[in-house]
Design a protein around this motif. Structure first.
Motif, PDB file in Angstrom:
ATOM      1  N   CYS B  13       0.849  -1.201   0.000  1.00 45.22           N
ATOM      2  CA  CYS B  13       0.000   0.000   0.000  1.00 45.22           C
ATOM      3  C   CYS B  13       0.880   1.246   0.000  1.00 45.22           C
ATOM      4  CB  CYS B  13      -0.921   0.025   1.206  1.00 45.22           C
ATOM      5  SG  CYS B  13      -1.931   1.523   1.279  1.00 45.22           S
ATOM      6  N   ILE B  14       0.644   2.128  -0.983  1.00 44.59           N
ATOM      7  CA  ILE B  14       1.466   3.336  -1.114  1.00 44.59           C
ATOM      8  C   ILE B  14       0.649   4.586  -0.815  1.00 44.59           C
ATOM      9  CG2 ILE B  14       3.077   2.318  -2.757  1.00 44.59           C
ATOM     10  CD1 ILE B  14       1.431   3.724  -4.976  1.00 44.59           C
ATOM     11  N   GLU B  15      -0.476   4.421  -0.209  1.00 44.55           N
ATOM     12  CA  GLU B  15      -1.321   5.555   0.166  1.00 44.55           C
ATOM     13  C   GLU B  15      -1.651   6.425  -1.042  1.00 44.55           C
ATOM     14  OE1 GLU B  15       0.256   8.242   3.100  1.00 44.55           O
ATOM     15  OE2 GLU B  15      -1.673   9.236   3.288  1.00 44.55           O
ATOM     16  N   CYS B  16      -2.027   5.805  -2.136  1.00 46.14           N
ATOM     17  CA  CYS B  16      -2.376   6.612  -3.308  1.00 46.14           C
ATOM     18  C   CYS B  16      -3.845   6.987  -3.283  1.00 46.14           C
ATOM     19  CB  CYS B  16      -2.048   5.858  -4.592  1.00 46.14           C
ATOM     20  SG  CYS B  16      -3.245   4.580  -4.998  1.00 46.14           S
ATOM     21  N   ASN B  17      -4.598   6.400  -2.386  1.00 44.16           N
ATOM     22  CA  ASN B  17      -6.015   6.719  -2.208  1.00 44.16           C
ATOM     23  C   ASN B  17      -6.886   6.329  -3.411  1.00 44.16           C
ATOM     24  OD1 ASN B  17      -5.147   7.757   0.181  1.00 44.16           O
ATOM     25  ND2 ASN B  17      -5.145   9.871  -0.516  1.00 44.16           N
ATOM     26  N   GLY B  18      -6.346   5.495  -4.275  1.00 42.73           N
ATOM     27  CA  GLY B  18      -7.133   5.022  -5.403  1.00 42.73           C
ATOM     28  C   GLY B  18      -8.368   4.270  -4.947  1.00 42.73           C
ATOM     29  N   CYS B  19      -8.220   3.509  -3.867  1.00 45.20           N
ATOM     30  CA  CYS B  19      -9.367   2.751  -3.362  1.00 45.20           C
ATOM     31  C   CYS B  19     -10.472   3.692  -2.900  1.00 45.20           C
ATOM     32  CB  CYS B  19      -8.925   1.841  -2.218  1.00 45.20           C
ATOM     33  SG  CYS B  19      -7.926   2.663  -0.973  1.00 45.20           S
ATOM     34  N   VAL B  20     -10.073   4.830  -2.348  1.00 50.33           N
ATOM     35  CA  VAL B  20     -11.074   5.764  -1.826  1.00 50.33           C
ATOM     36  C   VAL B  20     -11.909   6.328  -2.966  1.00 50.33           C
ATOM     37  CG1 VAL B  20     -11.437   7.835  -0.465  1.00 50.33           C
ATOM     38  CG2 VAL B  20      -9.499   6.365   0.047  1.00 50.33           C
ATOM     39  N   THR B  21     -11.231   6.739  -4.035  1.00 52.78           N
ATOM     40  CA  THR B  21     -12.007   7.328  -5.125  1.00 52.78           C
ATOM     41  C   THR B  21     -12.657   6.251  -5.988  1.00 52.78           C
ATOM     42  OG1 THR B  21     -10.041   7.531  -6.510  1.00 52.78           O
ATOM     43  CG2 THR B  21     -10.642   9.438  -5.198  1.00 52.78           C
ATOM     44  N   ALA B  22     -12.052   5.080  -6.039  1.00 52.01           N
ATOM     45  CA  ALA B  22     -12.710   3.983  -6.772  1.00 52.01           C
ATOM     46  C   ALA B  22     -14.057   3.702  -6.133  1.00 52.01           C
ATOM     47  CB  ALA B  22     -11.842   2.735  -6.756  1.00 52.01           C
ATOM     48  N   CYS B  23     -14.090   3.739  -4.820  1.00 53.75           N
ATOM     49  CA  CYS B  23     -15.345   3.522  -4.100  1.00 53.75           C
ATOM     50  C   CYS B  23     -16.338   4.618  -4.433  1.00 53.75           C
ATOM     51  CB  CYS B  23     -15.080   3.480  -2.597  1.00 53.75           C
ATOM     52  SG  CYS B  23     -16.581   3.346  -1.633  1.00 53.75           S
ATOM     53  N   LYS B  24     -15.847   5.840  -4.464  1.00 47.49           N
ATOM     54  CA  LYS B  24     -16.717   6.968  -4.832  1.00 47.49           C
ATOM     55  C   LYS B  24     -17.274   6.751  -6.234  1.00 47.49           C
ATOM     56  CE  LYS B  24     -16.351  10.136  -1.561  1.00 47.49           C
ATOM     57  NZ  LYS B  24     -17.384  11.062  -1.155  1.00 47.49           N
ATOM     58  N   ASN B  25     -16.400   6.260  -7.104  1.00 40.41           N
ATOM     59  CA  ASN B  25     -16.785   6.038  -8.489  1.00 40.41           C
ATOM     60  C   ASN B  25     -17.873   4.969  -8.579  1.00 40.41           C
ATOM     61  OD1 ASN B  25     -16.843   5.582 -11.251  1.00 40.41           O
ATOM     62  ND2 ASN B  25     -14.624   5.713 -11.491  1.00 40.41           N
ATOM     63  N   ALA B  26     -17.703   3.910  -7.814  1.00 45.23           N
ATOM     64  CA  ALA B  26     -18.661   2.804  -7.892  1.00 45.23           C
ATOM     65  C   ALA B  26     -19.971   3.160  -7.194  1.00 45.23           C
ATOM     66  CB  ALA B  26     -18.067   1.557  -7.256  1.00 45.23           C
ATOM     67  N   ASN B  27     -19.859   3.845  -6.075  1.00 46.03           N
ATOM     68  CA  ASN B  27     -21.042   4.008  -5.228  1.00 46.03           C
ATOM     69  C   ASN B  27     -21.571   5.428  -5.130  1.00 46.03           C
ATOM     70  OD1 ASN B  27     -21.101   1.196  -4.333  1.00 46.03           O
ATOM     71  ND2 ASN B  27     -19.142   1.699  -3.385  1.00 46.03           N
ATOM     72  N   GLU B  28     -20.784   6.373  -5.598  1.00 46.54           N
ATOM     73  CA  GLU B  28     -21.187   7.778  -5.599  1.00 46.54           C
ATOM     74  C   GLU B  28     -21.737   8.226  -4.248  1.00 46.54           C
ATOM     75  OE1 GLU B  28     -22.903   9.521  -9.081  1.00 46.54           O
ATOM     76  OE2 GLU B  28     -22.633   7.668 -10.207  1.00 46.54           O
ATOM     77  N   THR B  29     -20.963   8.005  -3.237  1.00 45.44           N
ATOM     78  CA  THR B  29     -21.375   8.477  -1.925  1.00 45.44           C
ATOM     79  C   THR B  29     -21.243   9.991  -1.856  1.00 45.44           C
ATOM     80  OG1 THR B  29     -19.127   8.120  -1.136  1.00 45.44           O
ATOM     81  CG2 THR B  29     -20.709   6.369  -0.739  1.00 45.44           C
ATOM     82  N   ASP B  30     -21.963  10.582  -0.928  1.00 41.40           N
ATOM     83  CA  ASP B  30     -21.965  12.036  -0.804  1.00 41.40           C
ATOM     84  C   ASP B  30     -20.610  12.562  -0.372  1.00 41.40           C
ATOM     85  OD1 ASP B  30     -24.565  12.002  -1.457  1.00 41.40           O
ATOM     86  OD2 ASP B  30     -25.343  12.401   0.554  1.00 41.40           O
ATOM     87  N   TRP B  31     -20.424  13.832  -0.615  1.00 37.26           N
ATOM     88  CA  TRP B  31     -19.240  14.551  -0.131  1.00 37.26           C
ATOM     89  C   TRP B  31     -19.128  14.303   1.372  1.00 37.26           C
ATOM     90  CZ3 TRP B  31     -15.740  18.144  -2.428  1.00 37.26           C
ATOM     91  CH2 TRP B  31     -14.974  18.895  -1.521  1.00 37.26           C
TER      92      TRP B  31
END
Lengths: 953, 216, 347
Positions: B13-31
């Motif tokens: 894990c390199i802390e690129c936060n890709g997982c965080v935005t991938a989740c946003k992309n898939a689920n479109e959670t609120d700000w």
């Protein structure tokens, strides 16, 4: 927004898809919400307005293959489109570079199809207010003004600042647009990114590009990162790097002033003082030579001038190196040993190495280190230069620069004649487009234009001091983030002096808001790369084809359409598009690529026809993840993306060159030699390779570049067809438009550009052997005398350029802290695009400065305090303090992606309605200072001085 | 029956936060709602290590146990889901969760928090229609035979998702490849694998003795 | 799978501990000579036990969530869960159920505590209209809060199965809304009522005697009691102590906008649970005594007036006071003007 499940009309009917209309509607809603939401304090973050979730749809799915536009790694993406709306993004597990992986930016790519924080319509500033225009009116008004400037001040008064975010075809057209307009005042971000690399590396062994590939790093046994932080800047590259670490037990060595996230994954971290790279590399070489770890056979056969390096390196024994770099002998020895014992190894550098006044010296020093270790031309070795923007390599190759035409042909008469032939335009006609007067002894047509790093001075300098008719009067910012450039306050001044500013961009950009103007600013909405199609060159020189994912949103148009509109308005629409079909008001992208193929013999952009690139795009799955070679399938044997040089014509079928200068393979199969670019001898010493040649070469020794005459001498002339003979007569491998010379050379196992030695000594540069020179703003006054910078230069890229007269002044008392800058993973470049994406903006809501805990205690600053960072030239930024051991005690770090706040003052209300990014912040470069590389005019961003004070309230 | 799990390989894990935005992309959670987050320990120090955290879909899920409304349930794949129609936003699941997975769209007076939101392992949630499911819970990739987008898009393949047996096989293989002195948790000097033959036997070494049969 | 994950965890933790030991051992001889630079260069360290301790305390880590206050590892959550689910929840059931059982048995065995003498028909004003209004408001709120609170704690075991998801969703959402909005009102009124009745509930010496005689159940004589007997005083002071704790902990839970941490919330929740269950349990007794258990008590709070006989029997000292101050107890119908009544009633 809800998709209508039972659509009454087919998608895209009438040219205005459902998506487009709905987006237009949505934008109205969004702006209403925005106004109501108000503004939230200094953090300038603003939560996304009411939930705008894409609705689930059962409509048929179209899957498009595209490439992420955020960096040069070149990650493949499956974009799923339903009824014109980009509804899903799937990982491209079969893509040979990223295998589905993405960083924060790539994983949120789909928001390009949804964020409404865009420049939506053409606009102009009238009495300080943004007014909407129609396209034809905007083109008419801008064109009239530009023509007026041409009349009054000549063609060089207008600057065409292009972009690394263009696809290859657009970048090429932009250069062509400037050429046909009659100026070399055009450039793009490569100037402030890797220009020193391109210059340094190309002058060392021939081509200024990454030698190997990301995938090939898997084969490295040691990887030295110096001034590079892939964990944040090229995260997907880390997939390959960590594979090397795990599978190959590769040594990861990170040399950086800052303990980066890459350093956290390293086997060895070395902290060095910013701006001391050459001394550091010489320090490594000192140990390598001392212990006899250099590759003597390689140096003998393939390297020129290593003896001169030896004598320079002798001046850098451990104690000297420690004094300059701050790195002790044990660490130097340790790193030297690790990279010597773990070969093949590669060196990776980025902006940390390039963005210095001594950038070209740095890049050459890195190259020399690799040459000494014999790491060139082997799998797992090389100089792996990670480029920045997604197409900065392509835009550079396609000559979107002030000092060359496409393909590095330069600006000589021969170059102009070559390209006018390709363009099917009369050379004399083009010549007449230029200012015919000489300045400083050269014609504007043949002299380097002003660089993007210096347009500020191009505006502010007196006419008499600029080597062209007048200062700059009109600027096109065509896909450029001005906040990525140094000297903010002076930039603001320059903007106020211009007569015309035109911003062409999907976003308003900081240029639209930081100027103090009330009139004379136009904003033209450009489409993103997902709203058009074309090819893009990744950092490993591979060309990838992008499908168009969605129709241009709002009232935006693809860049090449806008260029065509401008060309027509400016009176050379016909010359501009002579070889292209026009469809839907745009030049057909495939035709543009074919024109590129026809002229780009120097760097081998000739074999990558649209058809071949599309075939590669359709067959991602057939490429091997380790070698990048297609295993079977319709394009069996090709290397992915036909990494240039892809010699000869498309029909010749060259597979591309995966590793530069790799002699273990025949040239026909992707092998290569060092390029014979610098003649056959220097000072009586042979420059050609000594007793080695690439596999299968019929000439077993060094040889110069191929010409028609050489073919005849070798008796290979008759291998040409009659037609080729006709075209090749009197030409060389670069100018023979039939490709025959290249074909015949390659069929005999030879590299068309010759087989020479790489050179450590670049006798045409100010420092033939790279020298350590103190930064202009250095805290080490004691070293200035011994390692001074250069004398001022009166005219360099048309402008006076200062060195000594700045370094003379001691700022180190008042500004004791070294200021450096870098990237955050969530944002890219000036950040206007990424800060307009809520998924990303949410993760980084505030601009900050990293301060070492000890320094913070000295200054009485606590974490999260607001502080002023003052630069020695008077620029200052008010930012949040992040107290962290990432930086050394005497170093402060700021990310450079923020903008929209200027010296404490918010520019939020200056954005056109609904176009303000979610997050604003001070631009780091407001506080950065003067300083330009002596070879390329690269700006110095990585090493200046500053003073940090706690901000009162 | 599969038991779905996440596993974050901190070595990768390199802390690129890709997982965080991938989740946003898939689920479109609120700000403000990040179902997945990346946490970094010892930031800026040689021992720095990052790990991506979301709902771990615990076997014995504390959120389920404390929920006053019993809105949680476990799917046959071992995924912990919840019914937003029943959730009252009391916050108990957050108090109990070891990983800070549950989040609420707001936090206001009188305990007004809105419906809890958390990682669904991209398995959606209870709803009448697919439209409603996406609106309330985000993507149901599991139903499409896909894994959570965060793991699928992880930049270095650090974040693994899938059947527990499979991902622990992958992890074990990595640990064997790179040598380990501490169970593969963090960077120490690599254990030099001794003996010339070892490299060929890495896959053999990764063999899991706890498994009755070995799959290729 | 569960065990495998656990194993992995343990392996890691064990590894970390072992490693720490190894590191400590290997670093020990070299630290005295180590230069800062060198140490940095060599230290490809590991996250050690100290770091984990920091992390548990919510320190030494950063998070992608903006200004996140969520710690990485919430170790107290499991403790809270155990205490809540394994102790408070069953204990509450036992307490309330036990109290109910005791009361039922008591009622069946002992029956109602009737008046020893005939009613005289003379009514004495005991509770003014305001007091009754207060009492019944607070009582209603109390019951509402108790029922909704019980529903939040135990409802899921019962009603979802009986009524189905939709009904349950509305029911539990209603419970939460009532509980969260009625709670603060209850809190305010409770303080008002406590203030109002503080004076009559101050402990007196004779209260001890009252306890000794078990409120009259031991022996055949009624112990002395003023306006409030010792039993009522206990209820009063229970409300003034435990009741206020219920209110305070409830407010902490109800207004999570003052930067409460998860630990704060867990503590508040446990306090709230324990104290409110105690209160509910005792309230059952109060309700029993005030209704079924004692003849004439309910009518006092219902009408405001009690019979002279009742007053004499249960609150003899108060009765004496009233008699003295008024000369003669009222014989007429209850006065309409409550203020007059108040004036007449010495406290």
């Amino acid at each position: 927004m809800r998709l209508t499940r039972k659509s009454s009309q087919p998608a895209g009917q009438g040219g205005l898809g459902i998506s487009r209309r709905q987006f237009l509607q949505r934008s109205g809603v969004a702006t209403g919400g925005l106004a109501a939401a108000g503004f939230m304090g200094h953090g300038m973050m603003q939560a996304a307005s009411a939930k705008e979730k894409t609705a689930y749809s059962d409509a048929p799915v179209e899957t498009k293959r595209t490439i992420c536009s955020h960096c040069s790694v070149g990650c493949g993406v499956y974009a799923e489109v339903q009824e014109g709306v980009w509804t899903k993004q799937e990982p491209a597990f079969d893509h040979p570079i990223n295998r589905g992986a993405h960083c924060a930016k790539g994983a949120s790519l789909r928001e390009h199809g949804h964020s409404t924080r865009r420049l939506k319509y053409p606009m102009k500033l009238v009495d300080g207010q943004w007014q909407r225009l129609e396209w034809d009116q905007a083109i008419e008004e801008i064109g009239d003004k530009v023509l007026e400037l041409r009349d009054k001040h000549g063609p060089d008064s207008v600057y065409w600042l292009g972009s690394a975010k263009f696809n290859n075809e657009q970048a090429y057209l932009m250069r062509k647009l400037a050429a046909l307009w009659g100026t070399n005042n055009t450039d793009h971000q490569a100037r402030i990114c890797h220009s020193t690399t391109v210059a340094g590396v190309a002058n060392t062994w021939g081509y200024g590009a990454m030698t190997n590939s990301l995938n090939d790093i898997q084969n490295s046994k040691s990887i030295l990162f110096i001034g590079s932080n892939p964990s944040e800047a090229h995260p997907v590259a880390m997939q390959h790097i960590l594979l090397a670490k795990e599978r190959n037990n590769a040594q990861i060595i990170v040399v950086d002033p800052r303990f980066t996230r890459t350093a956290a994954k390293s086997d060895k971290y070395v902290r060095l003082r910013p701006g001391s790279d050459v001394a550091y590399i010489w320090g490594l070489l000192w140990h390598i030579f001392e212990n006899g770890w250099e590759d003597t056979q390689f140096i003998e056969q393939r390297v020129y001038g290593m003896d001169k390096v030896r004598s320079e390196v002798a001046n850098f024994p451990p104690d000297v190196v420690e004094s300059i770099t701050g790195v002790g002998e044990a660490d130097m020895y340790d790193v030297a040993k690790r990279i010597s014992e773990n070969r093949p190894g590669c060196v990776v550098w980025c902006m940390g190495g390039t963005q210095h006044t001594t950038g070209n010296n740095n890049t050459r020093a890195y190259c020399i280190l690799e040459l000494a270790l014999g790491n060139l031309g082997v799998s797992g070795g090389g100089a792996n230069i990670f480029r920045g923007h997604d197409n900065v390599q392509g835009a550079t190759d396609l000559g979107l620069m002030s000092h060359s035409l496409p393909g590095y042909y330069g600006l000589s008469e021969g170059a102009w004649k070559h390209w006018s032939k390709i363009w099917n335009v009369d050379y004399e006609w083009i010549k007449n487009r230029f200012d015919p007067n000489e300045y400083n002894g050269s014609l504007p047509m043949n002299s380097n234009g002003i660089t993007v790093s210096r347009w500020i001075d191009g505006v502010l300098e007196e006419d008499a001091d600029i080597a062209q008719r007048s200062s700059l009067k009109g600027m096109f910012y065509w896909g450029h983030a001005v906040n990525s450039q140094t000297r903010g306050p002076e930039m603001k001044k320059a903007m106020s002096q211009l007569e015309l500013m035109v911003v062409v961009d999907p976003y308003p950009t900081v240029a639209a808001v930081m100027n103090d103007r009330t009139d004379g600013v136009y904003l033209l909405p450009a489409a993103t790369q997902f709203e058009t199609t074309g090819s893009v060159t990744a950092t490993n020189r591979a060309l990838q084809w992008r499908d168009q994912v969605i129709e241009p949103m709002f009232d935006s148009k693809p860049d090449h359409e806008i260029m065509y509109l401008m060309a027509q308005k400016l009176g050379f629409g016909d010359e501009f598009t002579r070889n292209f079909a026009i469809e839907n008001g745009r030049p057909v992208i495939e035709d543009v690529l074919r024109e590129i193929n026809a002229g780009m013999w120097t760097v081998g952009y000739t074999g990558q026809s649209p058809e071949r690139l599309k075939a590669h795009q359709k067959n991602w799955h057939t490429f091997d993840f380790h070698s990048m070679q297609a295993l079977g399938g319709p394009i069996d044997g090709d290397y992915y993306g036909l990494p240039w040089p892809c010699w000869g014509t498309a029909e010749f079928g060259h597979p591309g060159t995966p590793l530069l200068y790799d002699m273990s393979k025949p040239v026909k199969e992707g092998g290569l030699t060092f390029r014979a670019r610098f003649g056959v001898e220097h000072d009586g010493v042979n420059l050609l390779a000594d007793g080695v040649a690439s596999a299968g070469s019929e000439i077993k020794d060094g040889y110069p570049e191929f010409t028609a005459d050489m073919l005849k001498q070798l008796g290979w002339w008759d291998d040409l067809t009659a037609e080729e003979k006709k075209a090749a007569e009197g030409k060389n491998w670069k100018t023979d438009l039939s490709g025959g010379i290249q074909r015949v050379a390659i069929e005999h196992g030879c590299a068309p550009f010759g087989n020479a030695k790489a050179r450590c000594e670049v006798w045409t540069f100010p420092d033939p052997i790279p020298k350590h020179r103190e930064p202009l703003y250095t805290p080490r006054r004691d070293l200035v005398e011994k390692y001074p910078t250069w004398d001022d230069v009166a005219s360099f890229y048309r402008l006076p350029t200062l060195y000594r007269s700045i370094q003379e002044n001691d700022f180190s008392q008042e500004f004791p802290i070294i200021l450096t800058s870098g990237r955050l993973v969530e944002y890219e470049g000036g950040g206007e695009e990424t800060r307009s994406m809520s998924w990303l903006a949410e993760l980084q809501q505030e601009m900050f400065v990293e301060i070492n805990p000890a320094q913070a205690n000295d200054l009485g600053i606590k974490n999260d305090d607001m502080v002023w960072v003052h630069g020695p030239e008077g620029g200052k930024v008010k930012v949040k303090a992040m107290v962290t051991p990432r930086v050394a005690r005497d170093v402060a770090f700021m990310p450079f992606h923020f903008g929209g706040i200027f010296q404490g003052e918010s520019l939020a209300d200056k954005y056109p309605e609904g176009a303000r990014p979610y997050v604003l912040g001070e631009a780091a470069n407001t506080a950065t200072t003067y300083g330009y590389d002596i070879v390329t005019q690269m700006q110095e961003t990585k090493c200046t001085l500053c003073r940090i004070e706690k901000a009162s309230a | 029956m599969a038991q779905m799990k996440f596993l974050c390989d901190a070595e990768r894990c390199i802390e690129c936060n890709g997982c965080v935005t991938a989740c946003k992309n898939a689920n479109e959670t609120d700000w403000g709602i990040q179902r997945r987050r990346v946490v970094t320990l010892d930031d800026g120090m040689p021992s720095e290590v990052s790990i991506s955290v979301a709902c771990m879909h615990c076997d014995d899920a504390p959120c389920m146990a404390v929920c006053p409304t019993d809105c949680f349930y476990k799917t046959d794949d071992g995924i912990v889901l919840h019914d937003k129609d029943i959730c009252i936003g009391c916050g108990y699941c957050l108090y109990a969760c070891p990983f800070g997975a549950p989040q609420f769209p707001k936090q206001e007076a009188f305990g007004e928090r809105g419906k809890m939101d958390k990682c669904t392992f991209c398995a959606g949630g209870p709803a009448e229609t697919k439209e409603e499911e996406y609106e309330k819970y985000g993507a149901n990739r599991i139903a499409e035979g896909k894994l959570p987008l965060c793991a699928e898009m992880c930049s270095t393949k650090a974040l693994l998702a899938g059947d527990a047996q499979t991902i622990s096989d992958i992890f074990r293989q990595r640990v064997v490849y790179r040598g380990h002195e501490d169970g593969g948790w963090s960077s120490v000097e690599k254990a030099q694998l001794s003996g010339p033959d070892v490299s060929g036997n890495l896959d053999e070494m990764a063999y899991d003795a706890t498994r009755a049969t070995r799959e290729g | 799978m569960h065990t495998l994950m656990q194993c992995l965890w343990r392996l890691r933790m064990l590894g970390a501990v072992l490693l720490l030991a190894v590191l400590a051992a290997s670093l020990a001889p070299s630290t005295h000579a180590a230069e800062p630079n060198e140490e940095l260069g060599q230290a490809v360290g590991t996250v050690d036990a100290d770091t984990w301790r920091d992390v548990k305390n919510g320190e030494n880590f950063i998070d992608t969530r903006h200004e996140s206050t969520y710690s990485l590892i919430n170790t107290s959550g499991e403790t809270w869960r155990q205490i809540r689910n394994e102790w408070i929840s069953p204990a509450g059931l036992i307490a309330i159920g036990g109290m109910l059982a005791i009361l039922i048995i008591f009622y069946l065995v002992v029956g109602r505590n009737d008046l020893d003498h005939e009613r005289t028909g003379r009514k004495i004003l005991r509770w003014t209209a305001i007091e009754r209004a207060l009492h019944w408001t607070v009582a209603t709120l109390f019951i509402a809060l108790a029922l909704t609170g019980l529903n939040l704690l135990y409802g899921k075991f019962v009603f979802r199965h009986i009524f189905g998801d939709v009904f349950w969703a509305n029911m539990i959402m209603g419970s939460k809304l009532i509980h969260n909005y009625a709670g603060p009102v209850f809190g305010i009124l409770l303080i008002v009522i406590l203030a109002k009745w503080l004076k009559v509930n101050l402990p007196k010496k004779h209260d001890l005697e009252w306890f000794k005689q078990g409120g009259g159940m031991v022996g055949d004589k009624h112990p002395d009691a003023g306006f409030a007997n010792a039993g009522e005083k206990v209820w009063f002071w229970l409300l003034a102590s435990v009741g206020l704790l219920v209110v305070v902990s409830g407010l902490v839970l109800d207004f999570p906008i003052f930067g409460q941490t998860r630990d704060d919330m867990q503590w508040a929740n446990m306090f709230h649970g324990v104290t409110s269950l105690i209160l509910m349990t005792v309230a059952l007794g109060h309700i029993y005594i005030g209704t079924l258990g004692t003849e004439g008590a309910f009518e006092g709070m219902a009408t405001g007036y009690v019979d002279e006989t009742w007053a004499k029997q249960h609150h003899n000292l108060w009765y004496e006071e009233v008699k003295e101050s008024a000369g003669q107890p009222h014989q007429s119908d209850p006065p309409i003007d409550d203020d007059t009544a108040t004036a007449q009633r010495p406290n």
